[in-house]
Scaffold this motif. Structure first.
Motif, PDB file in Angstrom:
ATOM      1  N   ARG B  88       1.000  -0.873  -0.125  1.00 13.88           N
ATOM      2  CA  ARG B  88       0.021   0.063   0.048  1.00 13.88           C
ATOM      3  C   ARG B  88       0.888   0.985   0.532  1.00 13.88           C
ATOM      4  O   ARG B  88       1.721   0.890   0.542  1.00 13.88           O
ATOM      5  CB  ARG B  88      -0.645  -0.036   1.190  1.00 13.88           C
ATOM      6  CG  ARG B  88      -1.477   1.483   1.195  1.00 13.88           C
ATOM      7  CD  ARG B  88      -3.218   0.867   2.510  1.00 13.88           C
ATOM      8  NE  ARG B  88      -2.721   0.691   3.710  1.00 13.88           N
ATOM      9  CZ  ARG B  88      -3.158   0.863   4.720  1.00 13.88           C
ATOM     10  NH1 ARG B  88      -4.795   0.933   4.383  1.00 13.88           N
ATOM     11  NH2 ARG B  88      -2.864   0.385   5.704  1.00 13.88           N
ATOM     12  N   LEU B  89       0.712   2.037  -1.023  1.00 12.34           N
ATOM     13  CA  LEU B  89       0.993   3.243  -0.743  1.00 12.34           C
ATOM     14  C   LEU B  89       1.304   3.977  -0.068  1.00 12.34           C
ATOM     15  O   LEU B  89       0.335   4.682   0.772  1.00 12.34           O
ATOM     16  CB  LEU B  89       1.461   3.982  -2.131  1.00 12.34           C
ATOM     17  CG  LEU B  89       1.826   4.294  -3.506  1.00 12.34           C
ATOM     18  CD1 LEU B  89       1.508   4.903  -4.838  1.00 12.34           C
ATOM     19  CD2 LEU B  89       2.902   3.034  -3.606  1.00 12.34           C
ATOM     20  N   GLU B  90       2.307   4.421   1.317  1.00 10.23           N
ATOM     21  CA  GLU B  90       2.033   5.948   1.939  1.00 10.23           C
ATOM     22  C   GLU B  90       1.515   7.508   1.304  1.00 10.23           C
ATOM     23  O   GLU B  90       1.586   7.390  -0.041  1.00 10.23           O
ATOM     24  CB  GLU B  90       3.791   5.908   2.947  1.00 10.23           C
ATOM     25  CG  GLU B  90       4.320   5.056   3.018  1.00 10.23           C
ATOM     26  CD  GLU B  90       3.511   4.227   4.148  1.00 10.23           C
ATOM     27  OE1 GLU B  90       2.800   4.601   4.778  1.00 10.23           O
ATOM     28  OE2 GLU B  90       3.897   2.966   4.134  1.00 10.23           O
ATOM     29  N   GLU B  91       0.992   7.811   2.513  1.00  7.10           N
ATOM     30  CA  GLU B  91       0.170   9.168   1.726  1.00  7.10           C
ATOM     31  C   GLU B  91       0.679   9.833   1.241  1.00  7.10           C
ATOM     32  O   GLU B  91       0.288  10.120  -0.067  1.00  7.10           O
ATOM     33  CB  GLU B  91      -0.231   9.852   2.825  1.00  7.10           C
ATOM     34  CG  GLU B  91      -1.545   8.872   3.380  1.00  7.10           C
ATOM     35  CD  GLU B  91      -2.128   9.694   4.547  1.00  7.10           C
ATOM     36  OE1 GLU B  91      -2.387  11.083   5.029  1.00  7.10           O
ATOM     37  OE2 GLU B  91      -3.198   9.374   5.272  1.00  7.10           O
ATOM     38  N   ASP B  92       2.015   9.969   1.230  1.00  9.58           N
ATOM     39  CA  ASP B  92       2.760  10.869   1.114  1.00  9.58           C
ATOM     40  C   ASP B  92       3.313  10.631  -0.696  1.00  9.58           C
ATOM     41  O   ASP B  92       4.093  11.022  -1.502  1.00  9.58           O
ATOM     42  CB  ASP B  92       4.250  11.548   1.588  1.00  9.58           C
ATOM     43  CG  ASP B  92       4.964  10.157   1.940  1.00  9.58           C
ATOM     44  OD1 ASP B  92       4.510   9.271   1.433  1.00  9.58           O
ATOM     45  OD2 ASP B  92       6.289  10.892   2.354  1.00  9.58           O
ATOM     46  N   GLU B  93       2.892   9.215  -0.755  1.00  9.79           N
ATOM     47  CA  GLU B  93       3.079   8.771  -2.447  1.00  9.79           C
ATOM     48  C   GLU B  93       1.976   8.686  -3.418  1.00  9.79           C
ATOM     49  O   GLU B  93       1.974   7.986  -4.303  1.00  9.79           O
ATOM     50  CB  GLU B  93       4.209   7.057  -2.378  1.00  9.79           C
ATOM     51  CG  GLU B  93       5.457   7.246  -1.526  1.00  9.79           C
ATOM     52  CD  GLU B  93       5.231   5.325  -1.127  1.00  9.79           C
ATOM     53  OE1 GLU B  93       6.610   5.150  -1.765  1.00  9.79           O
ATOM     54  OE2 GLU B  93       4.885   4.842  -0.516  1.00  9.79           O
ATOM     55  N   GLU B  94       0.859   8.597  -2.840  1.00 14.26           N
ATOM     56  CA  GLU B  94      -0.207   8.482  -3.261  1.00 14.26           C
ATOM     57  C   GLU B  94      -0.010   9.421  -4.502  1.00 14.26           C
ATOM     58  O   GLU B  94      -1.139   9.512  -5.485  1.00 14.26           O
ATOM     59  CB  GLU B  94      -1.273   8.481  -2.518  1.00 14.26           C
ATOM     60  CG  GLU B  94      -1.234   7.663  -0.856  1.00 14.26           C
ATOM     61  CD  GLU B  94      -3.743   7.362  -0.787  1.00 14.26           C
ATOM     62  OE1 GLU B  94      -4.073   8.158  -0.906  1.00 14.26           O
ATOM     63  OE2 GLU B  94      -3.766   6.859  -0.180  1.00 14.26           O
ATOM     64  N   HIS B  95       0.751  10.708  -3.987  1.00 14.18           N
ATOM     65  CA  HIS B  95      -0.135  11.422  -5.270  1.00 14.18           C
ATOM     66  C   HIS B  95       0.358  10.471  -6.620  1.00 14.18           C
ATOM     67  O   HIS B  95       0.672  10.869  -7.332  1.00 14.18           O
ATOM     68  CB  HIS B  95       1.494  12.566  -5.138  1.00 14.18           C
ATOM     69  CG  HIS B  95       2.821  12.131  -5.267  1.00 14.18           C
ATOM     70  ND1 HIS B  95       3.726  12.524  -6.214  1.00 14.18           N
ATOM     71  CD2 HIS B  95       3.316  11.863  -4.267  1.00 14.18           C
ATOM     72  CE1 HIS B  95       4.465  11.942  -5.950  1.00 14.18           C
ATOM     73  NE2 HIS B  95       4.159  11.803  -4.579  1.00 14.18           N
TER      74      HIS B  95
END
Lengths: 140, 140
Positions: B88-95
């Protein structure tokens, strides 16, 4: 979709994807299958053939499998998923594959017939929303 | 098919089937995916979204997955299969999911972005020999 509708869907298709595990790894492979229906018991199962020595025979050692068949029409997809147990038919059972539309295929090599006994079956619809169609080239 | 051809094939499609395990069970589910390409490293991966609380998040606990995309034209099928690890991507990677054609979808609910880092990819053709087409009604 109820179970009868799911089976009807399966019967109308021929290509599915089999997911299985070998050791600790999950594998997936496209499979040309047929539905076998035993009128006496009204039992339905899936049959497919696999070449002698195929990695797919690993399903015999680790019988827990999942199977998926789908159809996409425009932006609408229908998908039937089932779980079950795979086993290789014994030689005296292989005649069952003669009763289903699985016939010639690879007549030049020895094959095995694998049956999936289905424990769960369900169908679902999903919408392929495609707001990105015009963006598809974007990551070039 | 070489790896570049496999990726090109993946990029040209949007519906695949994810196989994963949860506890000792194999599962398979249709997934609307996109290919992510990082130009700086020339690294490619698959991204898909899944709803918060989804069973699919089980892939995070058991990251070993397989994925299949295929296309049938007449009696000829092309199938690309890959294996890899899901996270799962971390929030700072979701971009990163903003850069790929995965955009709106289910804007009304909270979702997670899952990435599959691909370790093996291969493509194959299979012929759907259909000698039984006229037999398809036979098991009625």
């Amino acid at each position: 979709m109820d179970a009868a509708q799911c089976w009807e869907f399966l019967r109308g298709h021929e290509l599915g994807r089999l997911a299985y595990h070998l050791a600790d790894e999950v594998h997936i492979v496209p499979v040309n299958y047929a539905v076998h229906h035993e009128p006496a018991t009204d039992r339905r199962s899936l049959l497919f053939r696999t070449a002698e020595g195929s990695k797919l025979l690993g399903v015999v050692m680790n019988a827990d499998v999942a199977f998926e068949v789908d159809e996409v029409v425009g932006e609408h997809a229908t998908s039937v998923v089932l779980r079950g147990r795979a086993r290789r038919l014994e030689e005296d059972e292989e005649h069952r594959s003669e009763d289903v539309p699985l016939h010639p295929w690879v007549d030049t090599e020895k094959w095995n017939v694998v049956e999936i006994e289905v424990s769960e079956i369900s169908g679902r619809d999903l919408e392929l929303s495609r707001p990105w169609t015009h963006l598809v080239q974007r990551d070039d």
